[in-house]
Write a protein that holds these residues in place. Structure first.
Motif, PDB file in Angstrom:
ATOM      1  N   PRO A 299      18.538 -22.272  60.459  1.00  0.00           N
ATOM      2  CA  PRO A 299      19.870 -21.903  60.956  1.00  0.00           C
ATOM      3  C   PRO A 299      20.795 -23.104  61.098  1.00  0.00           C
ATOM      4  CG  PRO A 299      18.231 -21.773  62.715  1.00  0.00           C
ATOM      5  CD  PRO A 299      17.471 -21.950  61.442  1.00  0.00           C
ATOM      6  N   ASP A 300      20.227 -24.294  61.239  1.00  0.00           N
ATOM      7  CA  ASP A 300      21.038 -25.503  61.360  1.00  0.00           C
ATOM      8  C   ASP A 300      21.678 -25.905  60.034  1.00  0.00           C
ATOM      9  OD1 ASP A 300      18.233 -25.898  60.728  1.00  0.00           O
ATOM     10  OD2 ASP A 300      18.622 -28.051  60.733  1.00  0.00           O
TER      11      ASP A 300
ATOM     12  N   GLU B 279      27.720  -9.886  56.057  1.00  0.00           N
ATOM     13  CA  GLU B 279      28.530 -11.092  56.199  1.00  0.00           C
ATOM     14  C   GLU B 279      27.764 -12.270  55.608  1.00  0.00           C
ATOM     15  OE1 GLU B 279      29.563 -12.908  60.210  1.00  0.00           O
ATOM     16  OE2 GLU B 279      31.342 -11.673  59.776  1.00  0.00           O
ATOM     17  N   THR B 280      28.435 -13.079  54.820  1.00  0.00           N
ATOM     18  CA  THR B 280      27.780 -14.222  54.198  1.00  0.00           C
ATOM     19  C   THR B 280      28.079 -15.497  54.972  1.00  0.00           C
ATOM     20  OG1 THR B 280      29.680 -14.491  52.708  1.00  0.00           O
ATOM     21  CG2 THR B 280      27.808 -13.215  51.886  1.00  0.00           C
ATOM     22  N   ARG B 281      27.248 -16.506  54.770  1.00  0.00           N
ATOM     23  CA  ARG B 281      27.415 -17.793  55.429  1.00  0.00           C
ATOM     24  C   ARG B 281      27.357 -18.915  54.387  1.00  0.00           C
ATOM     25  NH1 ARG B 281      26.159 -17.911  60.895  1.00  0.00           N
ATOM     26  NH2 ARG B 281      26.982 -20.055  60.819  1.00  0.00           N
ATOM     27  N   GLY B 282      28.135 -19.965  54.634  1.00  0.00           N
ATOM     28  CA  GLY B 282      28.063 -21.148  53.803  1.00  0.00           C
ATOM     29  C   GLY B 282      26.852 -21.996  54.166  1.00  0.00           C
ATOM     30  N   VAL B 283      26.332 -22.728  53.186  1.00  0.00           N
ATOM     31  CA  VAL B 283      25.185 -23.612  53.380  1.00  0.00           C
ATOM     32  C   VAL B 283      25.654 -25.054  53.241  1.00  0.00           C
ATOM     33  CG1 VAL B 283      22.923 -24.292  52.487  1.00  0.00           C
ATOM     34  CG2 VAL B 283      23.581 -21.871  52.523  1.00  0.00           C
ATOM     35  N   ASP B 284      25.336 -25.879  54.204  1.00  0.00           N
ATOM     36  CA  ASP B 284      25.738 -27.290  54.206  1.00  0.00           C
ATOM     37  C   ASP B 284      25.074 -28.021  53.029  1.00  0.00           C
ATOM     38  OD1 ASP B 284      26.068 -30.026  54.673  1.00  0.00           O
ATOM     39  OD2 ASP B 284      25.889 -29.813  56.838  1.00  0.00           O
TER      40      ASP B 284
ATOM     41  N   ALA C  86      15.338 -15.721  54.048  1.00  0.00           N
ATOM     42  CA  ALA C  86      14.333 -16.616  54.613  1.00  0.00           C
ATOM     43  C   ALA C  86      14.955 -17.975  54.918  1.00  0.00           C
ATOM     44  CB  ALA C  86      13.156 -16.758  53.650  1.00  0.00           C
ATOM     45  N   LEU C  87      15.886 -18.420  54.055  1.00  0.00           N
ATOM     46  CA  LEU C  87      16.551 -19.703  54.279  1.00  0.00           C
ATOM     47  C   LEU C  87      17.303 -19.704  55.614  1.00  0.00           C
ATOM     48  CD1 LEU C  87      18.554 -21.869  51.817  1.00  0.00           C
ATOM     49  CD2 LEU C  87      19.686 -21.034  53.862  1.00  0.00           C
TER      50      LEU C  87
END
Length: 427
Positions: free
Chosen positions: A231-232, A246-251, A225-226
Protein backbone atom coordinates in the motif's frame (compact mmCIF):
# COMPACT_ATOMS: atom_id res chain seq x y z
CA UNK A 1 0.35 32.08 -7.76
CA UNK A 2 -0.68 32.77 -11.36
CA UNK A 3 0.93 35.75 -13.07
CA UNK A 4 -0.28 37.61 -16.13
CA UNK A 5 2.36 37.24 -18.83
CA UNK A 6 0.75 38.95 -21.83
CA UNK A 7 -2.18 41.07 -22.96
CA UNK A 8 -2.67 40.58 -26.69
CA UNK A 9 -4.87 42.82 -28.77
CA UNK A 10 -6.81 40.44 -31.02
CA UNK A 11 -9.50 40.56 -33.67
CA UNK A 12 -12.32 38.69 -31.88
CA UNK A 13 -13.73 37.52 -35.21
CA UNK A 14 -10.56 36.20 -36.85
CA UNK A 15 -8.23 35.41 -33.94
CA UNK A 16 -7.54 31.76 -33.14
CA UNK A 17 -6.10 29.88 -30.15
CA UNK A 18 -4.35 26.49 -30.28
CA UNK A 19 -4.62 24.66 -26.96
CA UNK A 20 -2.45 21.61 -26.27
CA UNK A 21 -3.83 19.04 -23.81
CA UNK A 22 -1.96 17.32 -21.00
CA UNK A 23 -1.99 13.70 -22.08
CA UNK A 24 -2.77 11.45 -25.03
CA UNK A 25 -6.54 11.64 -24.63
CA UNK A 26 -6.79 15.36 -23.75
CA UNK A 27 -8.25 17.51 -26.57
CA UNK A 28 -5.66 19.39 -28.64
CA UNK A 29 -6.96 21.64 -31.39
CA UNK A 30 -7.54 25.23 -32.54
CA UNK A 31 -10.54 27.36 -31.49
CA UNK A 32 -11.93 30.84 -32.18
CA UNK A 33 -10.51 33.25 -29.60
CA UNK A 34 -13.97 33.98 -28.19
CA UNK A 35 -14.70 30.28 -27.55
CA UNK A 36 -14.17 28.06 -24.52
CA UNK A 37 -12.24 24.89 -25.19
CA UNK A 38 -13.57 21.39 -24.52
CA UNK A 39 -14.21 20.59 -20.88
CA UNK A 40 -14.30 17.32 -18.95
CA UNK A 41 -17.80 15.84 -18.78
CA UNK A 42 -17.42 15.04 -15.10
CA UNK A 43 -15.02 14.17 -12.30
CA UNK A 44 -14.09 10.79 -13.81
CA UNK A 45 -13.10 12.36 -17.11
CA UNK A 46 -11.27 15.20 -15.34
CA UNK A 47 -9.07 12.71 -13.47
CA UNK A 48 -8.62 10.19 -16.25
CA UNK A 49 -8.38 12.36 -19.37
CA UNK A 50 -7.13 15.80 -18.26
CA UNK A 51 -4.40 17.04 -15.88
CA UNK A 52 -4.96 15.93 -12.31
CA UNK A 53 -4.64 18.84 -9.89
CA UNK A 54 -4.93 21.53 -12.58
CA UNK A 55 -8.68 22.18 -13.02
CA UNK A 56 -9.65 24.09 -16.13
CA UNK A 57 -10.99 27.63 -15.77
CA UNK A 58 -14.73 28.07 -16.40
CA UNK A 59 -14.08 30.08 -19.57
CA UNK A 60 -11.35 30.41 -22.17
CA UNK A 61 -8.38 28.10 -22.53
CA UNK A 62 -5.74 26.16 -20.62
CA UNK A 63 -2.81 24.77 -22.59
CA UNK A 64 -0.59 22.26 -20.82
CA UNK A 65 2.90 23.31 -21.80
CA UNK A 66 1.77 24.94 -25.03
CA UNK A 67 -0.69 27.65 -26.03
CA UNK A 68 -0.50 29.49 -29.37
CA UNK A 69 -2.43 32.66 -30.25
CA UNK A 70 -3.01 34.00 -33.76
CA UNK A 71 -4.23 37.56 -33.22
CA UNK A 72 -6.08 37.62 -36.54
CA UNK A 73 -3.95 40.49 -37.81
CA UNK A 74 -0.76 38.72 -38.90
CA UNK A 75 1.09 37.93 -35.65
CA UNK A 76 1.14 34.61 -33.82
CA UNK A 77 2.54 34.25 -30.31
CA UNK A 78 3.62 30.93 -28.79
CA UNK A 79 3.67 30.37 -25.01
CA UNK A 80 5.48 27.15 -24.23
CA UNK A 81 7.50 24.93 -21.91
CA UNK A 82 11.24 24.96 -22.38
CA UNK A 83 11.98 21.36 -21.38
CA UNK A 84 10.06 18.15 -20.62
CA UNK A 85 10.96 18.37 -16.92
CA UNK A 86 8.69 21.33 -16.19
CA UNK A 87 5.36 21.81 -17.93
CA UNK A 88 3.47 25.03 -17.13
CA UNK A 89 -0.30 25.39 -17.43
CA UNK A 90 -0.97 28.46 -19.59
CA UNK A 91 -4.42 30.05 -19.46
CA UNK A 92 -6.03 32.62 -21.74
CA UNK A 93 -9.33 34.49 -21.56
CA UNK A 94 -10.85 37.09 -23.81
CA UNK A 95 -11.55 40.49 -22.19
CA UNK A 96 -13.20 42.63 -24.84
CA UNK A 97 -10.64 42.82 -27.65
CA UNK A 98 -7.76 41.68 -25.43
CA UNK A 99 -6.66 38.11 -24.77
CA UNK A 100 -5.17 37.89 -21.28
CA UNK A 101 -2.55 35.12 -20.98
CA UNK A 102 -1.30 33.89 -17.59
CA UNK A 103 0.77 31.13 -16.01
CA UNK A 104 2.09 30.19 -12.60
CA UNK A 105 5.40 28.91 -13.99
CA UNK A 106 8.09 30.16 -16.39
CA UNK A 107 7.04 30.21 -20.03
CA UNK A 108 9.08 30.76 -23.20
CA UNK A 109 7.46 33.33 -25.50
CA UNK A 110 8.19 33.40 -29.26
CA UNK A 111 6.46 34.74 -32.35
CA UNK A 112 5.71 33.27 -35.77
CA UNK A 113 3.67 34.21 -38.87
CA UNK A 114 0.97 31.58 -38.23
CA UNK A 115 -0.06 28.73 -35.92
CA UNK A 116 1.34 25.96 -38.12
CA UNK A 117 4.78 27.58 -38.18
CA UNK A 118 4.66 28.27 -34.43
CA UNK A 119 3.94 24.59 -33.75
CA UNK A 120 6.67 23.21 -35.99
CA UNK A 121 9.20 25.74 -34.68
CA UNK A 122 8.31 24.83 -31.10
CA UNK A 123 8.44 21.14 -31.96
CA UNK A 124 11.95 21.42 -33.36
CA UNK A 125 13.20 23.38 -30.33
CA UNK A 126 11.56 21.14 -27.76
CA UNK A 127 12.69 17.92 -29.44
CA UNK A 128 16.27 19.15 -29.43
CA UNK A 129 16.05 20.12 -25.74
CA UNK A 130 14.62 16.68 -24.87
CA UNK A 131 17.08 14.71 -26.99
CA UNK A 132 14.35 13.10 -29.11
CA UNK A 133 15.25 10.85 -32.04
CA UNK A 134 16.49 9.45 -34.28
CA UNK A 135 13.35 7.45 -34.98
CA UNK A 136 12.85 3.96 -36.36
CA UNK A 137 10.26 3.05 -38.97
CA UNK A 138 7.56 1.42 -36.85
CA UNK A 139 6.44 -2.17 -37.32
CA UNK A 140 2.93 -2.91 -38.52
CA UNK A 141 0.71 -4.34 -35.79
CA UNK A 142 -2.40 -6.42 -35.18
CA UNK A 143 -3.94 -5.66 -31.76
CA UNK A 144 -6.62 -7.67 -29.92
CA UNK A 145 -8.35 -4.75 -28.19
CA UNK A 146 -11.12 -3.40 -30.44
CA UNK A 147 -12.90 -6.70 -30.90
CA UNK A 148 -12.14 -8.77 -27.80
CA UNK A 149 -11.46 -6.05 -25.23
CA UNK A 150 -10.71 -7.51 -21.76
CA UNK A 151 -12.11 -10.97 -22.65
CA UNK A 152 -9.36 -11.90 -25.10
CA UNK A 153 -8.21 -15.53 -24.95
CA UNK A 154 -5.20 -17.40 -26.23
CA UNK A 155 -7.48 -19.10 -28.76
CA UNK A 156 -8.58 -15.68 -30.09
CA UNK A 157 -4.98 -14.67 -30.69
CA UNK A 158 -4.23 -17.97 -32.46
CA UNK A 159 -7.33 -17.62 -34.65
CA UNK A 160 -6.27 -14.22 -35.89
CA UNK A 161 -2.64 -15.25 -36.22
CA UNK A 162 -3.75 -17.90 -38.71
CA UNK A 163 -6.19 -15.48 -40.38
CA UNK A 164 -3.43 -12.93 -41.00
CA UNK A 165 -1.59 -15.46 -43.13
CA UNK A 166 -4.73 -16.55 -44.95
CA UNK A 167 -5.61 -12.92 -45.76
CA UNK A 168 -2.04 -11.98 -46.69
CA UNK A 169 -1.97 -9.00 -44.36
CA UNK A 170 1.53 -7.53 -43.84
CA UNK A 171 1.59 -7.56 -40.02
CA UNK A 172 4.95 -7.64 -38.25
CA UNK A 173 3.80 -7.58 -34.60
CA UNK A 174 0.89 -9.39 -32.97
CA UNK A 175 0.06 -7.47 -29.79
CA UNK A 176 -1.99 -8.98 -26.96
CA UNK A 177 -3.90 -6.16 -25.31
CA UNK A 178 -5.62 -5.79 -21.92
CA UNK A 179 -7.02 -9.08 -20.62
CA UNK A 180 -3.97 -11.35 -20.54
CA UNK A 181 -3.04 -10.42 -16.94
CA UNK A 182 -4.65 -11.86 -13.81
CA UNK A 183 -5.51 -8.31 -12.66
CA UNK A 184 -4.42 -4.78 -13.49
CA UNK A 185 -1.32 -4.25 -11.37
CA UNK A 186 -0.50 -7.96 -11.15
CA UNK A 187 1.68 -8.31 -14.23
CA UNK A 188 3.61 -11.40 -13.18
CA UNK A 189 0.57 -13.69 -13.33
CA UNK A 190 -1.70 -14.47 -16.28
CA UNK A 191 -5.47 -14.85 -16.51
CA UNK A 192 -7.02 -18.29 -16.79
CA UNK A 193 -7.72 -17.59 -20.47
CA UNK A 194 -4.01 -17.94 -21.30
CA UNK A 195 -1.92 -21.05 -20.81
CA UNK A 196 1.39 -19.19 -20.72
CA UNK A 197 2.92 -16.02 -22.09
CA UNK A 198 6.02 -17.86 -23.25
CA UNK A 199 3.88 -20.30 -25.19
CA UNK A 200 1.83 -17.70 -27.07
CA UNK A 201 4.92 -15.57 -27.75
CA UNK A 202 6.62 -18.66 -29.25
CA UNK A 203 3.54 -19.34 -31.37
CA UNK A 204 3.68 -15.78 -32.71
CA UNK A 205 7.42 -15.98 -33.37
CA UNK A 206 6.95 -19.25 -35.28
CA UNK A 207 5.02 -17.29 -37.93
CA UNK A 208 7.94 -14.91 -38.41
CA UNK A 209 6.30 -12.13 -36.42
CA UNK A 210 7.23 -10.34 -33.21
CA UNK A 211 5.23 -10.66 -30.01
CA UNK A 212 3.78 -7.51 -28.45
CA UNK A 213 1.94 -6.95 -25.20
CA UNK A 214 -0.09 -4.29 -23.36
CA UNK A 215 0.33 -3.25 -19.75
CA UNK A 216 -0.25 -0.23 -17.49
CA UNK A 217 2.95 -0.18 -15.41
CA UNK A 218 2.01 2.80 -13.20
CA UNK A 219 -1.61 1.83 -12.48
CA UNK A 220 -3.28 -0.74 -10.26
CA UNK A 221 -6.67 -1.82 -8.99
CA UNK A 222 -7.16 -1.54 -5.22
CA UNK A 223 -7.83 -5.27 -4.81
CA UNK A 224 -4.71 -6.36 -6.71
CA UNK A 225 -2.06 -8.39 -4.92
CA UNK A 226 0.31 -5.46 -5.52
CA UNK A 227 -1.98 -2.98 -3.75
CA UNK A 228 -2.65 -5.32 -0.84
CA UNK A 229 1.02 -6.17 -0.29
CA UNK A 230 2.49 -2.73 -0.96
CA UNK A 231 0.00 0.00 0.00
CA UNK A 232 2.97 2.33 0.49
CA UNK A 233 3.63 2.15 -3.26
CA UNK A 234 0.29 3.78 -4.11
CA UNK A 235 0.16 7.45 -5.01
CA UNK A 236 -2.38 9.63 -3.14
CA UNK A 237 -5.89 10.01 -4.52
CA UNK A 238 -7.75 8.15 -7.21
CA UNK A 239 -6.25 7.99 -10.68
CA UNK A 240 -9.63 7.31 -12.27
CA UNK A 241 -12.27 4.61 -12.50
CA UNK A 242 -11.98 1.61 -14.77
CA UNK A 243 -12.52 -2.16 -14.75
CA UNK A 244 -15.42 -1.50 -12.41
CA UNK A 245 -13.35 0.06 -9.65
CA UNK A 246 -11.41 3.16 -8.62
CA UNK A 247 -7.83 2.97 -9.85
CA UNK A 248 -4.66 4.11 -8.11
CA UNK A 249 -1.33 5.36 -9.40
CA UNK A 250 1.85 3.43 -8.57
CA UNK A 251 4.96 5.33 -7.48
CA UNK A 252 7.62 4.68 -10.16
CA UNK A 253 10.40 4.96 -7.55
CA UNK A 254 8.89 2.69 -4.90
CA UNK A 255 7.96 0.04 -7.48
CA UNK A 256 11.19 0.13 -9.49
CA UNK A 257 12.28 -3.35 -8.39
CA UNK A 258 8.87 -4.78 -9.25
CA UNK A 259 8.97 -3.10 -12.68
CA UNK A 260 12.39 -4.64 -13.26
CA UNK A 261 10.93 -8.09 -12.51
CA UNK A 262 7.88 -7.53 -14.75
CA UNK A 263 9.72 -6.30 -17.81
CA UNK A 264 12.55 -8.82 -17.41
CA UNK A 265 9.94 -11.60 -17.33
CA UNK A 266 8.20 -10.26 -20.44
CA UNK A 267 11.45 -9.93 -22.37
CA UNK A 268 12.49 -13.45 -21.39
CA UNK A 269 9.06 -14.75 -22.46
CA UNK A 270 9.70 -13.36 -25.94
CA UNK A 271 8.05 -9.93 -26.06
CA UNK A 272 9.88 -6.93 -27.51
CA UNK A 273 6.99 -4.58 -28.40
CA UNK A 274 5.28 -2.90 -25.45
CA UNK A 275 2.15 -0.76 -25.41
CA UNK A 276 2.39 1.13 -22.11
CA UNK A 277 -1.00 2.54 -21.16
CA UNK A 278 -2.52 4.85 -18.50
CA UNK A 279 0.94 6.35 -18.08
CA UNK A 280 -0.45 9.64 -16.75
CA UNK A 281 -0.86 7.85 -13.40
CA UNK A 282 2.92 7.71 -12.99
CA UNK A 283 3.09 11.52 -13.10
CA UNK A 284 0.65 12.09 -10.24
CA UNK A 285 3.65 12.23 -7.91
CA UNK A 286 5.59 14.55 -10.22
CA UNK A 287 7.05 14.78 -13.71
CA UNK A 288 10.52 13.82 -12.50
CA UNK A 289 9.26 10.53 -11.04
CA UNK A 290 7.40 9.75 -14.26
CA UNK A 291 10.38 10.46 -16.49
CA UNK A 292 12.72 8.44 -14.27
CA UNK A 293 10.23 5.57 -14.26
CA UNK A 294 10.01 5.55 -18.06
CA UNK A 295 13.79 5.72 -18.38
CA UNK A 296 14.04 2.76 -15.99
CA UNK A 297 11.65 0.71 -18.14
CA UNK A 298 13.73 1.51 -21.22
CA UNK A 299 16.90 0.32 -19.50
CA UNK A 300 15.24 -2.95 -18.54
CA UNK A 301 13.73 -3.77 -21.94
CA UNK A 302 16.71 -2.55 -23.96
CA UNK A 303 17.11 -0.16 -26.85
CA UNK A 304 15.98 -2.79 -29.37
CA UNK A 305 12.48 -3.02 -27.85
CA UNK A 306 9.73 -0.80 -29.25
CA UNK A 307 7.85 1.36 -26.73
CA UNK A 308 4.41 2.77 -27.58
CA UNK A 309 3.13 5.21 -24.93
CA UNK A 310 -0.60 5.75 -24.41
CA UNK A 311 -2.63 7.78 -21.96
CA UNK A 312 0.70 9.48 -21.38
CA UNK A 313 1.55 13.05 -20.35
CA UNK A 314 2.64 14.22 -23.77
CA UNK A 315 5.39 16.81 -23.38
CA UNK A 316 7.01 15.05 -20.38
CA UNK A 317 7.32 11.91 -22.55
CA UNK A 318 9.41 13.45 -25.32
CA UNK A 319 12.68 11.55 -25.67
CA UNK A 320 11.39 8.50 -23.74
CA UNK A 321 9.38 6.42 -26.23
CA UNK A 322 9.38 5.34 -29.86
CA UNK A 323 5.72 6.09 -30.56
CA UNK A 324 2.93 7.98 -28.82
CA UNK A 325 -0.83 7.70 -28.98
CA UNK A 326 -1.76 11.30 -29.70
CA UNK A 327 -5.53 11.02 -29.27
CA UNK A 328 -8.27 9.16 -27.40
CA UNK A 329 -9.37 5.63 -28.24
CA UNK A 330 -11.16 5.09 -31.51
CA UNK A 331 -14.66 3.57 -31.26
CA UNK A 332 -17.22 2.05 -33.58
CA UNK A 333 -19.36 5.16 -33.02
CA UNK A 334 -18.47 8.58 -34.42
CA UNK A 335 -19.54 10.84 -31.55
CA UNK A 336 -18.53 10.41 -27.88
CA UNK A 337 -21.38 9.12 -25.72
CA UNK A 338 -21.07 11.94 -23.18
CA UNK A 339 -20.13 14.75 -25.58
CA UNK A 340 -16.55 14.84 -24.25
CA UNK A 341 -14.04 14.15 -27.07
CA UNK A 342 -11.41 12.92 -24.61
CA UNK A 343 -13.49 9.75 -24.26
CA UNK A 344 -13.54 7.03 -26.96
CA UNK A 345 -14.94 8.19 -30.30
CA UNK A 346 -13.94 8.78 -33.88
CA UNK A 347 -14.65 12.51 -33.45
CA UNK A 348 -12.03 12.88 -30.71
CA UNK A 349 -9.52 10.61 -32.42
CA UNK A 350 -9.74 12.60 -35.66
CA UNK A 351 -9.51 15.97 -33.88
CA UNK A 352 -6.32 15.03 -32.04
CA UNK A 353 -4.75 13.20 -34.98
CA UNK A 354 -4.97 16.45 -36.92
CA UNK A 355 -4.21 18.70 -33.93
CA UNK A 356 -0.99 16.83 -33.09
CA UNK A 357 0.13 15.86 -36.59
CA UNK A 358 3.09 18.25 -36.22
CA UNK A 359 4.61 15.99 -33.52
CA UNK A 360 5.25 13.06 -35.88
CA UNK A 361 8.92 12.75 -36.78
CA UNK A 362 9.83 15.43 -34.24
CA UNK A 363 8.91 13.89 -30.89
CA UNK A 364 8.25 10.27 -31.97
CA UNK A 365 6.10 8.29 -34.40
CA UNK A 366 2.47 9.41 -34.02
CA UNK A 367 -0.07 6.68 -33.24
CA UNK A 368 -3.50 7.88 -34.32
CA UNK A 369 -4.90 4.56 -33.01
CA UNK A 370 -5.87 1.38 -34.79
CA UNK A 371 -7.54 0.96 -38.13
CA UNK A 372 -11.00 -0.45 -37.42
CA UNK A 373 -12.66 -1.20 -40.75
CA UNK A 374 -15.42 -3.74 -40.14
CA UNK A 375 -18.96 -2.84 -41.33
CA UNK A 376 -20.12 -2.01 -37.78
CA UNK A 377 -17.85 1.07 -37.67
CA UNK A 378 -19.68 4.35 -38.30
CA UNK A 379 -18.12 6.54 -41.01
CA UNK A 380 -15.27 4.02 -41.39
CA UNK A 381 -14.18 5.54 -44.70
CA UNK A 382 -13.46 8.88 -43.00
CA UNK A 383 -11.39 7.25 -40.26
CA UNK A 384 -9.40 5.23 -42.79
CA UNK A 385 -8.68 8.43 -44.73
CA UNK A 386 -7.39 10.23 -41.62
CA UNK A 387 -5.15 7.27 -40.71
CA UNK A 388 -3.85 7.11 -44.27
CA UNK A 389 -2.88 10.79 -44.23
CA UNK A 390 -1.68 11.24 -40.64
CA UNK A 391 -1.28 7.84 -38.99
CA UNK A 392 2.39 7.09 -38.41
CA UNK A 393 2.11 3.81 -36.52
CA UNK A 394 -0.09 1.48 -38.56
CA UNK A 395 -2.07 -1.05 -36.53
CA UNK A 396 -5.27 -3.03 -37.16
CA UNK A 397 -7.68 -4.28 -34.51
CA UNK A 398 -10.58 -6.06 -36.13
CA UNK A 399 -11.25 -9.77 -35.88
CA UNK A 400 -10.01 -10.64 -39.36
CA UNK A 401 -13.02 -12.89 -40.03
CA UNK A 402 -15.35 -9.90 -39.52
CA UNK A 403 -13.88 -7.82 -42.35
CA UNK A 404 -15.81 -7.47 -45.59
CA UNK A 405 -14.06 -6.93 -48.92
CA UNK A 406 -13.73 -3.14 -48.39
CA UNK A 407 -12.44 -3.57 -44.85
CA UNK A 408 -9.91 -6.20 -45.82
CA UNK A 409 -8.55 -4.26 -48.78
CA UNK A 410 -8.42 -1.00 -46.81
CA UNK A 411 -6.60 -2.67 -43.94
CA UNK A 412 -4.14 -4.28 -46.35
CA UNK A 413 -3.44 -0.95 -48.07
CA UNK A 414 -2.87 0.98 -44.84
CA UNK A 415 -0.56 -1.72 -43.46
CA UNK A 416 1.37 -1.92 -46.72
CA UNK A 417 2.16 1.79 -47.01
CA UNK A 418 3.79 2.94 -43.76
CA UNK A 419 4.99 6.57 -43.72
CA UNK A 420 8.57 7.42 -42.87
CA UNK A 421 9.28 8.66 -39.32
CA UNK A 422 9.79 12.18 -40.64
CA UNK A 423 7.48 15.19 -40.20
CA UNK A 424 4.15 15.17 -42.03
CA UNK A 425 3.10 18.06 -44.26
CA UNK A 426 0.94 20.46 -42.25
CA UNK A 427 -2.53 19.21 -41.37
Amino acid sequence: MVDEIARLDVDPVHARVYEHGWQSWSPSTTYPADATSWRASGDLSARQHYRIGRPQPPHGFQGEGLLVVDDGAGTTTCFAAESPDRIPSVTARLDGGTLVVASGEPVAVTTAPDIATALTDFGDRFAAAAGAGPFRTPPTVWCSWYHYFTRVTEADVVENLDALDEAGLPVEVVQIDDGWQSKVGDWLTVSDRFESLRGIASRIAATGRRAGIWLAPFLTLPDSALARRHPDWLLPGAAGHNWGAETRGVDPYAASGYLTDVFTMLREAGFDYFKLDFLYAGAIGGIGAYRDGMAHIRRVVGDDAYLLACGAPVLPSVGLCDAMRIGPDIATRYAPRDGDPSTPSQQGAVMNTLGRAWQHGRFWVNDSDCVVARPAVERREEWADVVERFGGLRSASDRIADLDDWGLETTRRLLTHVPAPTPFPSA
